[in-house]
Every structure is written in structure tokens, then in C-alpha cells.
Scaffold this active site. Structure first.
Site, PDB file in Angstrom:
ATOM      1  N   LYS A  27       0.857  -1.190   0.000  1.00  0.00           N
ATOM      2  CA  LYS A  27       0.000   0.000   0.000  1.00  0.00           C
ATOM      3  C   LYS A  27       0.898   1.248   0.000  1.00  0.00           C
ATOM      4  CE  LYS A  27      -3.835  -2.246  -0.315  1.00  0.00           C
ATOM      5  NZ  LYS A  27      -4.358  -3.247   0.525  1.00  0.00           N
TER       6      LYS A  27
HETATM    7  C1  LIG Z   1      -5.631  -4.140   0.857  1.00  0.00           C
HETATM    8  C2  LIG Z   1      -7.097  -3.942   0.874  1.00  0.00           C
HETATM    9  C3  LIG Z   1      -7.886  -4.308   1.971  1.00  0.00           C
HETATM   10  C4  LIG Z   1      -7.361  -5.107   3.106  1.00  0.00           C
HETATM   11  O1  LIG Z   1      -6.310  -4.513   3.751  1.00  0.00           O
HETATM   12  P1  LIG Z   1      -5.473  -5.370   4.807  1.00  0.00           P
HETATM   13  O2  LIG Z   1      -4.711  -4.344   5.569  1.00  0.00           O
HETATM   14  O3  LIG Z   1      -4.596  -6.273   4.007  1.00  0.00           O
HETATM   15  O4  LIG Z   1      -6.440  -6.112   5.643  1.00  0.00           O
HETATM   16  C5  LIG Z   1      -9.226  -3.962   1.983  1.00  0.00           C
HETATM   17  N1  LIG Z   1      -9.783  -3.318   0.944  1.00  0.00           N
HETATM   18  C6  LIG Z   1      -9.075  -2.978  -0.140  1.00  0.00           C
HETATM   19  C7  LIG Z   1      -9.746  -2.241  -1.249  1.00  0.00           C
HETATM   20  C8  LIG Z   1      -7.706  -3.299  -0.223  1.00  0.00           C
HETATM   21  O5  LIG Z   1      -7.017  -2.993  -1.324  1.00  0.00           O
END
Ligand SMILES: *Cc1c(COP(=O)(O)O)cnc(C)c1O
Length: 386
Positions: free
Chosen positions: A184
Site C-alpha cells: 500500500k
Molecule cells: C488491501 C485492501 C484491503 C485489506 O487490507 P489489509 O490491511 O490487508 O487487511 C481492503 N480493501 C481494499 C480495497 C484493499 O485494497
């Protein structure tokens, strides 16, 4: 192929992150503690929210937000089909029913008009996803939600540092959930944050993240704490560690610069790809500032003799790794079989998926990397022109 393999995504870590984690470990305080609190305070300010609660993931943040909002069996929660499975999985974990509303064809974000058509007497929340880092049409979504007493909980997994009408994602609705997963825009390895202006919701989430123990129980092993506590709710163990928070603090301090690097590279993609007939560059609405979490390119299949999968394979043969965000949620076995979703139900998401590719984009990429991808897309488009 003699050229290096170009990865789709990579975390951007410096010595500052490594030093902060080592220092945190040497302090002897491993789980939720002083760095976690400092991280929450810094993130709260950056997101423009009154409260921030650090948790183990965005999934955990969404799960707790739904539970704290009192959403459960019999309730419906509306989200987009163009998202990661976690967005809908948490609705199921809360005991509620996921309802999908199609995306808009221009920006690929959830379409407020489609949401309005899905409202029933059972609708309790809307879970919009700021897809690719571009904030959704929040005013329109709130206009649909507010008169019906419906909560709006932002899935802001992509959106750290993005803004809507000059305001950061994080306090645009009733609550927002951020992800610090490895790829991210900022990372703690795994990690997440719940932001909100609702003090009652924040307090409940704090209690739920730590087994349902009464507030401040985390201090029970420190000089100022007491050994006893009460359990007021059947909570979870969703706490971030203090060394993850140490990493997050440094990443948060670099977020603006990292997003600026993504933006410069994305604008270079835009300029390079605009004249390429085989593709359509992302559409960004004027009232938002995207953080370019993703660069979702759409192929113009009517100008190509090959499919998206064949296009992806041709890029791979040129040493370029891509990804796909996302296969529509209602194509997954569990959602198809469990909720009766069918192909044809969400035509815009389905048509988009057939021609969607996420190009490599991350701060440590070079301009030469971008130029190489642009040249490859142009060459493949030319070779397979219809
Ligand atoms: C990455 C992601 C999540 C989940 O995030 P985590 O921190 O891995 O639980 C939820 N929604 C979207 C749109 C994502 O891209």
C-alpha cells in the site's frame, strides 16, 4: 530478454524505518504501547479526524467499525463489486448481508445512483472503496445515506494521503479504514487504522481491538497501570505491535513525498499513453487529489485483436509484471453461491474487468521504467491492432 524484470510493486523502506524498528525492539516494549499511541496521534492529524485507532489490518478496522456501529444479522451493507474480497468478507463476519452497487464507467468508483437503487428498509451502511486512491463521490453518497440513517464507512485501504474537495480521506464519512499492507502507499508490513470523528464509535473499537478489556488495560504491566480490568464486550485481538507503529511513524512522515513520486510517475504514464490508441488512461475527477495507489489502464478491446490476458502475457514476455484490480466480487464462488449474484448483474464492473490492467507504479521506480512500460504497451498495441 536481456532487460531486468520490472516488478509490479515494491515497498519503499529507508534506513530510517530500519533504525526506528530496531530502536523500538531494543526498548523492550513489543506490543501496543507508546509508539502505537504516537502513531495514532500523528495519523489522526494527517487524516483530519478526531480519533485514530491502530489495528492489525484494514480488514480488522472494517470488521470492528461494522460491529461497533451495531451492524449484524438481518442488516444489509452496500459496497462495490470492484474491490478486494476483504471489503465484503467483513460484512459477512459481522453477520450482515453484502449488497453490491455497480461502478461508474468514468472513474470506476461506486456509483451513487446505483447505490440509491439498492437501498431497502434493511440497509444500515454503505462501504465505499476509494478505488486506486481516488476518493469516491462522497457528497452524493452521504446525500443518499443521511436521510435514511445509513452509516458510511470508507474502505480507505488505497487512500492514505488522498483528498476530496481539499479534505483528506479519513473523516469524509462516519469512519474510515486504512491498510498498511506491504504494497500500500505506506506500510507497517501488516497493519491498519480506523479513523472517525465519532467518539463513541472510537471507544468501542478500542475496547473491541483488545479482547473487550476496559480502556487502559494495556498499561497493566507499566508503572502507572493496575493489574485488574473488566471485560465489557466479547472483543478480538487486533492490536498493532509497537515496532510496527515505529515503522508506520517513519512511513507516515514520508507519505507526502512518496505520494508525490507516485504522482510524477503516473503523470508521465498519462503523457506517454495518451496518444496510444489501444488504451484508455485513468479518469480523475477534478474535485479530488488521488494518491495514485494504482495505475489502472483500460484496453480498448475494439482496437485490438488480442484479449486482456494475452496483452498481460505479452507484457510479461517483455519482462513487465502487472496485476489486476479486481475480478468482480460476484464472480467468486463464495459470493456467487452464497448470495445468488449472477454474471450480468453489474455490467459496468464486468465490462471494465475484461479490459483492465494495473501497471507497475511505486516510488522507487524510475522514469526510464515508466518509459519502458509505455513503449511496451505501444508496441503490443501496434502489433495486435485491429
Ligand atoms: C488491501 C485492501 C484491503 C485489506 O487490507 P489489509 O490491511 O490487508 O487487511 C481492503 N480493501 C481494499 C480495497 C484493499 O485494497
Amino acid at each position: 530478454m536481456t532487460q531486468d524484470f520490472l516488478q509490479f510493486a515494491r515497498p519503499d523502506l529507508t534506513d530510517a524505518e530500519i533504525d526506528a524498528v530496531v530502536e523500538s525492539l531494543r526498548s523492550g516494549w513489543l506490543t501496543y504501547g507508546p509508539r502505537s499511541q504516537a502513531f495514532e496521534e500523528a495519523f489522526r492529524k494527517a487524516a483530519g479526524s478526531e480519533h485514530a485507532v491502530a489495528v492489525t489490518s484494514c480488514t480488522a478496522a472494517l470488521h470492528l467499525a461494522l460491529i461497533a456501529a451495531g451492524i449484524g444479522p438481518g442488516d444489509e451493507v452496500i459496497t462495490t463489486p470492484l474491490t478486494f474480497a476483504a471489503t465484503a468478507n467483513v460484512i459477512v463476519h459481522a453477520g450482515a448481508t453484502p449488497v453490491l452497487a455497480d461502478i461508474a464507467a468514468d472513474d470506476m468508483e461506486i456509483d451513487p445512483a446505483a447505490v440509491a437503487r439498492k437501498i431497502t428498509a434493511r440497509t444500515r451502511a454503505i462501504l465505499p472503496v476509494h478505488y486506486a486512491g481516488q476518493p469516491c463521490r462522497m457528497d452524493e453518497l452521504l446525500a443518499v445515506a443521511r436521510p435514511n440513517g445509513i452509516r458510511v464507512i470508507e474502505d480507505a485501504a488505497h487512500a492514505a494521503g488522498a483528498t476530496y474537495k481539499g479534505r483528506p480521506a479519513g473523516a469524509l464519512g462516519d469512519a474510515a479504514a486504512f491498510s498498511f499492507y506491504a504494497i500500500k502507499n505506506m506500510t507497517t508490513g501488516e497493519g491498519g487504522m480506523l479513523t472517525t470523528n465519532d467518539a463513541e464509535l472510537a471507544d468501542k473499537v478500542r475496547v473491541l481491538r483488545a479482547h473487550g478489556l476496559s480502556a487502559d488495560a494495556w498499561k497493566r504491566y507499566s508503572a502507572t497501570g493496575t493489574a485488574t480490568y473488566d471485560v465489557t464486550l466479547p472483543g478480538f485481538n487486533y492490536r498493532l505491535t509497537d515496532f510496527q507503529a515505529a515503522l508506520g511513524l517513519v512511513q507516515l512522515g514520508r507519505l507526502e513525498a512518496m505520494n508525490a513520486e507516485r504522482t510524477a510517475l503516473a503523470e508521465r504514464y498519462n503523457r506517454g499513453l495518451a496518444p496510444v490508441e489501444a488504451v484508455e488512461t485513468p479518469f480523475i475527477r477534478p474535485e479530488v487529489k488521488t494518491n495514485w495507489h494504482l495505475y489502472p489502464l483500460r484496453l480498448r478491446l475494439e482496437r485490438l485483436t488480442i484479449s486482456r490476458d494475452e496483452f498481460v502475457q505479452a507484457l510479461k514476455e517483455r519482462g513487465i509484471q502487472t496485476s489486476l484490480h479486481y475480478m468482480p466480487l460476484h464472480y467468486y464462488t463464495y459470493y456467487r453461491e452464497g448470495f445468488g449474484f449472477q454474471r450480468g448483474d453489474y455490467p459496468v464492473a464486468e465490462e471494465t474487468y475484461e479490459r483492465l490492467i494495473s501497471l507497475p507504479l511505486y516510488p522507487t521506480m524510475t522514469e526510464a521504467d515508466v518509459d519502458r512500460v509505455v513503449a511496451a504497451v505501444e508496441a503490443i498495441g501496434g502489433e495486435h491492432r485491429r
